[in-house]
Design a protein around this motif. Structure first.
Motif, PDB file in Angstrom:
ATOM      1  N   TRP A  47       0.808  -1.212   0.000  1.00  0.00           N
ATOM      2  CA  TRP A  47       0.000   0.000   0.000  1.00  0.00           C
ATOM      3  C   TRP A  47       0.847   1.271   0.000  1.00  0.00           C
ATOM      4  O   TRP A  47       0.425   2.297  -0.541  1.00  0.00           O
ATOM      5  CB  TRP A  47      -0.964  -0.014   1.191  1.00  0.00           C
TER       6      TRP A  47
ATOM      7  N   THR B  68       1.752   1.717  -3.545  1.00  0.00           N
ATOM      8  CA  THR B  68       0.575   2.102  -4.321  1.00  0.00           C
ATOM      9  C   THR B  68       0.193   3.558  -4.097  1.00  0.00           C
ATOM     10  O   THR B  68      -0.126   4.285  -5.050  1.00  0.00           O
ATOM     11  CB  THR B  68      -0.623   1.192  -3.964  1.00  0.00           C
TER      12      THR B  68
ATOM     13  N   TYR C  22       6.454  -1.125 -11.126  1.00  0.00           N
ATOM     14  CA  TYR C  22       5.495  -1.408 -10.053  1.00  0.00           C
ATOM     15  C   TYR C  22       5.137  -2.893  -9.966  1.00  0.00           C
ATOM     16  O   TYR C  22       5.217  -3.494  -8.885  1.00  0.00           O
ATOM     17  CB  TYR C  22       4.248  -0.537 -10.252  1.00  0.00           C
TER      18      TYR C  22
END
Length: 785
Positions: free
Chosen positions: A69, A72, A307
């Motif tokens: 997270w 992200t 990513y």
């Protein structure tokens, strides 16, 4: 000579998908080297001391959930989709945000700003209005423009972010290289390993810094393949570990695992966030290196390659560790234990190469940001070597390079483990991100003209996340986090002293400049003999006559037939186009042959020390004379009535580009006196200077047939050619600054010792030129500020 190719390519970059994809591929080696090597040390630093890896796996799953997270929300959401849009004409970084704010709120830290600078094509960043539409935005802008304290706070905030980036330039090579070679511990005993790891790391770092002067363009083509290979390698290993050890690890993507982690670990879990923070080291590079690529190319590279690879790598490590709880060895939680045994040596080699590439990128970025600071009068003048004539931005700063190497070696030898290096690097990274968040909130209101509610939401959301990590990093102050604070404090003091001293020096020059009436009283000969040649008088003033000129006139028996008051300054835009490079005007009547020339550069522009600058300068003055922008033949009486205010000199200045930008105007041709005369074309008429026995070069101006130039302008051109053939002399002031009597003790320390020490040990103001010693004249002055 300006390195123009490669600077204004932002529109060209977006021409085709092929170009965008090529840039995306190239960005892997420049932008993502640091971010891609973070899996080497994130889990190891997180579990180093504060928490333990238990049989229930709550800790490892919670850490992975935090990592996912964090990746992200910060790099993906904040930087890729929001911050990248806050570019300054394609340029990114802390100074890009500061530059945008300075232009929209007119709070520039540069003292020699002009209204003419606001007419630059890049000044408004493509926007119609610089004024915010909302009432709060207007009040905020007025407050910033009215209160000097707020302007200083904004400058210090930008400098803190910059100093932390420089500190990261010391820490990143150390932790990346040290973590990469830590895989050796699996193939040898601990007793032998501790004697091998540090020397090998130091040797790699010495080689890395020693090769900086060659530039990266010769081996830069290898950077992207190395990083791409590394990303494919860690993602493949991650996929293998997921299916081999724990296919259900994907469940840890749920945010509920973060809550369970904090509930179980409590204070230890909060302190371990300093290790989790390391998963986003290098995220700022996406914004800082934006100028070398494009927004779309960086977005594509991160979302499609970087990513997913990082998520798979961290997920694979979590899957492996969830089935391995042995604590016989202290490195059981590291990256290399999750690598299959037969692949460890090849992976270690690729990791070392990737660490070197990532370190190279941060070192080059440090050079670039110091150059920007120097351009904006926030860092002492340093020697800048351009390592490539084709690749824009490839620079090398010898003094900074060796200082970085010594500091990097000191960190490696002093810490000797990734734990304390990680604590130091984490604090530097999160501080830069907090500074970016604060500046972005102002950009949203002042530059994007959005509501204050949106800015507050941005600060509350991302600021809360970063503040949580910042608190966990600060708590490790005595365990290594003090290093970036100490480094940043030193650099901040140096920058502030230099900026303060430069500002005071300019204020002294502005207050003591000579009146134009005094100049008019001297007559066309200035009261002395005018000898052949061009005299370039360097000054920081953009209007008026510097006080040092009166010293020259008073103390020297002769002066050059053409005098040019040359001001080289940087403006708050990343680049100044060649056609807007020069501002040229007359000082006094035309028969005085006095010119003011202001050469404008952006904070990212490259000025190469080359004799072509002289050619550009003379050619631009000739084009200014031909164009007749001033247009009138003023007498002394007419002029004296019009110049009571010295600022009118500035109003009469004309924008003139470099030689390459006025192809239909005057061109200059120089060759040896013994060479054959060239024949003029039907479109260009040759104006030749009379032969001079002493000249080594013959100068010719090629003037268009139309429009016709008047007799006075032709005489002025003839005299300019004669002066150029006789040579150019560089006339510079050598100033010493002292605080006035009665000044505070702090001011005396700053000016008499701090600023003077930095001035004596930095490059001269004209360091950007190749000035022959025999053509240089210096006159000393003492400034009491």
């Amino acid at each position: 000579m300006d390195l123009e190719p490669g600077i204004y390519q932002n529109h060209a970059k977006r021409e085709s998908w092929k170009t965008v994809l090529t840039l995306a591929y190239q960005s892997l080696g420049v932008v993502y080297g640091d971010l891609s090597t973070s899996p080497l040390y994130v889990y190891r630093n997180t579990f180093a001391e504060d928490i333990e890896h238990s049989e229930t796996n709550e800790e490892i799953f919670g850490v992975f959930s935090f990592v996912f997270w964090t990746l992200t929300l910060v790099p993906l959401l904040k930087y890729v989709f929001i911050v990248l849009k806050a570019n300054d004409n394609g340029e990114g970084g802390t100074f890009a945000l500061y530059s945008l704010l300075c232009r929209h709120a007119r709070v520039s830290s540069l003292p020699n700003c002009q209204l003419a600078d606001e007419e630059l094509s890049e000044y408004k960043n493509g926007r119609i209005s610089l004024d915010p539409k909302s009432g709060f935005g207007s009040r905020l802008k007025s407050a910033l423009e009215r209160h000097r304290v707020l302007q200083r706070v904004l400058l210090i905030l930008a400098l803190i972010g910059t100093c932390m980036v420089i500190g990261d330039g010391v820490l990143t090579p150390a932790i990346s290289v040290f973590s990469a070679i830590s895989g050796l511990e699996l193939s040898m005993s601990k007793e032998h390993h501790k004697y091998i790891e540090v020397p090998v790391a130091c040797l790699i770092l010495i080689c890395l810094f020693a090769l900086q002067h060659y530039g990266t363009h010769r081996v830069g083509f290898l950077f992207a393949p190395i990083v791409l290979t590394w990303l494919l390698c860690i993602s493949a290993i991650g996929i293998y570990n997921i299916f081999r050890w724990n296919p259900h690890v994907y469940r840890a993507l749920s945010p509920s695992y973060m809550y369970q982690f904090l509930r179980k670990t409590q204070r230890g879990g909060w302190m371990s966030l300093g290790g989790i923070l390391l998963c986003i080291t290098g995220s700022e590079a996406m914004f800082a290196d934006l100028g070398h690529f494009s927004q779309l190319s960086i977005q594509i590279a991160f979302t499609s390659v970087v990513y997913p690879a990082l998520v798979l790598a961290y997920m694979g490590q979590a899957a492996y560790l969830s089935k391995h709880h042995s604590s016989e060895k202290e490195y059981h939680i590291g990256f290399y234990v999750s690598v299959p045994g037969k692949l460890r040596i090849p992976v270690l080699v690729i990791a070392v190469l990737a660490a070197v590439v990532g370190s190279q990128a941060i070192i080059t970025g440090t050079f670039s940001i110091i150059k920007q600071c120097s351009a904006l009068n926030c860092f002492p003048k340093v020697k800048i070597v351009h390592t490539s004539s084709k690749v824009h931005g490839q620079i090398y700063i010898p003094e900074v390079n060796w200082i970085l190497m010594l500091l990097c070696m000191a960190v490696t030898i002093g810490f000797r483990d990734t734990k304390r290096m990680g604590n130091a690097s984490g604090l530097a990274v999160i501080t830069v991100m907090l500074v970016t968040t604060c500046l972005m909130s102002l950009v949203i209101v002042l530059c994007w003209h959005q509501s204050v509610f949106l800015a507050i939401c941005f600060v509350l959301f991302f600021g809360t996340i970063e503040a949580l990590y910042f608190s966990a990093a600060v708590i490790k102050f005595l365990e290594g986090a003090w290093v970036p604070v100490a480094l940043s404090l030193v650099f901040l003091i140096v920058m502030h002293i230099w900026h303060y001293g430069t500002l005071k020096k300019y204020e002294f020059d502005a207050q003591n400049k000579v009146s134009v009436n005094w100049l008019l009283s001297l007559g066309p000969s200035l009261g002395i003999v005018r000898v052949h040649g061009i005299g370039l008088i360097h000054t920081e003033l953009v209007s008026g006559i510097p006080a040092i000129f009166s010293h020259f006139v008073t103390n020297l028996p002769a002066f050059h037939q053409v005098l040019v008051f040359l001001c080289i300054k940087h403006v708050q835009v990343p680049h100044v186009k060649p056609k807007e490079r020069f501002l040229i005007g007359h000082i006094g009547p035309r028969e005085y042959r006095l010119y003011r020339c202001i050469v404008r550069y952006g904070y990212r522009d490259v000025h190469k020390d080359d004799v072509e600058f002289e050619k550009d300068l003379v050619c631009s003055i000739a084009e200014f004379i031909r164009s007749g922008s001033i247009g009138t033949d003023l007498t002394i009486e007419d002029l004296s009535e019009a110049i009571e205010d010295l600022r009118k000199d500035e109003d009469k200045m004309t924008v003139v580009g470099t030689c390459s930008t006025h192809a239909n105007g005057i061109q200059i041709d120089e060759d040896d006196i013994s060479s054959a005369e060239s024949v003029g074309t039907s479109e260009l008429r040759e104006i030749k200077s009379p032969p001079m026995i002493r000249s080594r070069k013959r100068v010719r101006f090629l003037v268009p047939e139309s429009p016709k130039i008047d007799k006075i302008a032709r005489e002025e051109l003839h005299e300019l050619m004669e002066a150029r053939e006789s040579g150019i002399a560089y006339i510079m002031g050598h100033s010493h600054m002292k605080a006035k009597q009665g000044s505070s003790m702090l001011k005396k320390l700053v000016i008499n010792y701090g600023y003077e020490f930095l001035r004596r040990n930095s490059r001269a103001t004209t360091y950007a030129f190749t000035v022959p010693h025999a053509s240089t004249l210096e006159v000393g002055m003492v400034y009491h500020v």
